[in-house]
Design a protein around this motif. Structure first.
Motif, PDB file in Angstrom:
ATOM      1  N   SER A  96      -1.268  -4.559  -0.349  1.00 33.53           N
ATOM      2  CA  SER A  96      -2.351  -4.057  -1.176  1.00 33.53           C
ATOM      3  C   SER A  96      -1.782  -3.003  -2.118  1.00 33.53           C
ATOM      4  O   SER A  96      -0.735  -2.404  -1.839  1.00 33.53           O
ATOM      5  N   ASP A  97      -2.464  -2.787  -3.231  1.00 34.76           N
ATOM      6  CA  ASP A  97      -2.040  -1.725  -4.137  1.00 34.76           C
ATOM      7  C   ASP A  97      -2.852  -0.448  -3.933  1.00 34.76           C
ATOM      8  O   ASP A  97      -2.788   0.479  -4.740  1.00 34.76           O
ATOM      9  N   LYS A  98      -3.592  -0.370  -2.824  1.00 30.61           N
ATOM     10  CA  LYS A  98      -4.454   0.784  -2.599  1.00 30.61           C
ATOM     11  C   LYS A  98      -3.662   2.008  -2.138  1.00 30.61           C
ATOM     12  O   LYS A  98      -2.637   1.898  -1.470  1.00 30.61           O
ATOM     13  N   TRP A 139       1.078  -3.034   4.487  1.00 30.44           N
ATOM     14  CA  TRP A 139      -0.168  -3.654   4.032  1.00 30.44           C
ATOM     15  C   TRP A 139      -0.004  -4.181   2.616  1.00 30.44           C
ATOM     16  O   TRP A 139       0.392  -3.444   1.705  1.00 30.44           O
ATOM     17  N   ALA A 184       0.837  -1.198   0.000  1.00 25.85           N
ATOM     18  CA  ALA A 184       0.000   0.000   0.000  1.00 25.85           C
ATOM     19  C   ALA A 184       0.869   1.244   0.000  1.00 25.85           C
ATOM     20  O   ALA A 184       2.049   1.212   0.364  1.00 25.85           O
TER      21      ALA A 184
END
Length: 324
Positions: A228-230, A226, A2
């Protein structure tokens, strides 16, 4: 992993949504309560405060607040976040004396605004109330995956975070969080929320400024880890000093944030962080999380509303990753 792309600190005072002609009435209404609180008095003279209450000056400051809100909103939108992590304080909205955690993270799937109605607020807040609560129950989508990850990583790092996945019966998501969506991002599609509640108000377990710095630093590490690619934006909701405005404390905070001076943040005086001014703790935690991200003061407006020196130090601050 992230990406923490930036964020903001933003006041959520009702004065932002009360026309300047109503500021003085709102201030007059609180005089009895101020006397009961026994807060340190303002350092401003009576003559100076009369000048601060000039109707033209209050109108100019109200307009400056609207411009600062809009600039903060736009700079946050420019970050193109996928999720908002908001650090705010709960003022007996979700937590009462049955449990008052120093730090708590919700990682269920949604939280509801269960509006208490105007009866619980002074009549001078009528125009501000819709920016805190809906007319009927209103659901906010949360991000349980990120919420759980933050709980696990903070505990692993030695931060004893409380956690919950179910909303207590007949209790509502607090205005520190609803304001971000209902006022700052008014009219826009809602991004998922991860609410982090700091107990800024209620003794004896308020985190110290030093602890807030530690929480912010570990929160940053947790977001960075995290899987995630958010794109994550982090927001501090509330403050600055109120109900008695302390311009020196407010300006010192903003300067420390611009310098990324975590030592100065950790050494802010606890005795100055009472009542609404306690929400500065949210800003300390977010500021400590923003290492490496340039930050700037969008504006600071000391919005006085009474001859007692009451009002709200309106702060607006943004951080943005280079190139965001």
């Amino acid at each position: 992993m992230a990406q923490l792309v930036g964020g903001a600190g933003v006041s959520h005072s009702p004065q932002l949504s009360i026309e300047p002609g109503g500021w003085r009435a709102h201030g007059d209404l609180e005089q009895g309560r101020l006397a009961e609180l026994g807060l340190p008095p303002t350092t401003r003279t009576a003559g100076e405060l009369e000048g601060e209450l000039d109707p033209h000056l209050m109108a100019a400051r109200h307009e400056a607040c609207q411009r600062a809100l809009e600039r903060t909103r736009q700079e946050l939108l420019d970050l193109r976040p996928d999720v908002l992590v908001v650090i705010g304080d709960d003022q007996r909205e979700l937590f009462l004396d049955d449990i008052m955690p120093a730090l708590s993270i919700f990682w269920g799937t949604s939280l509801d605004d269960r509006p208490p109605g105007m009866a619980g607020y002074p009549h001078t807040m009528e125009s501000a109330y819709p920016y805190y609560h809906a007319e009927q129950d209103d659901t906010y989508e949360t991000d349980p995956v990120l919420g759980l990850h933050l709980v696990e990583q903070l505990v692993e790092a030695g931060v004893d975070a409380a956690q919950f996945t179910e909303q207590p019966t007949d209790r509502t998501l607090g205005h520190a969080f609803t304001f971000i969506y209902r006022r700052l991002f008014e009219g826009l599609p809602r991004l998922p929320l991860v609410p982090i509640m700091l107990n800024t108000y209620y003794p004896p377990n308020q985190p110290t400024p030093k602890r807030c710095v530690q929480i912010g630093q570990e929160l940053r590490a947790a977001i960075d880890s995290w899987d995630s690619d958010k794109r994550v934006a982090l927001i501090a909701s509330g403050g600055l000093t109120h109900p008695i405005i302390d311009e020196k404390l407010d300006r010192g905070l903003l300067e420390a944030l611009e310098r990324h001076d975590t030592d100065a943040l950790a050494q802010l005086p606890v005795e100055g962080l009472t009542e609404g001014s306690s929400e500065i703790r949210n800003w300390i935690a977010v500021g400590a999380a923003m290492r490496g991200l340039p930050g700037r003061t969008v504006d600071y407006i000391p919005a006085y509303r009474s001859t007692a020196g009451s009002g709200c130090g309106m702060g607006f601050f943004t951080w943005a990753e280079d190139g965001s």
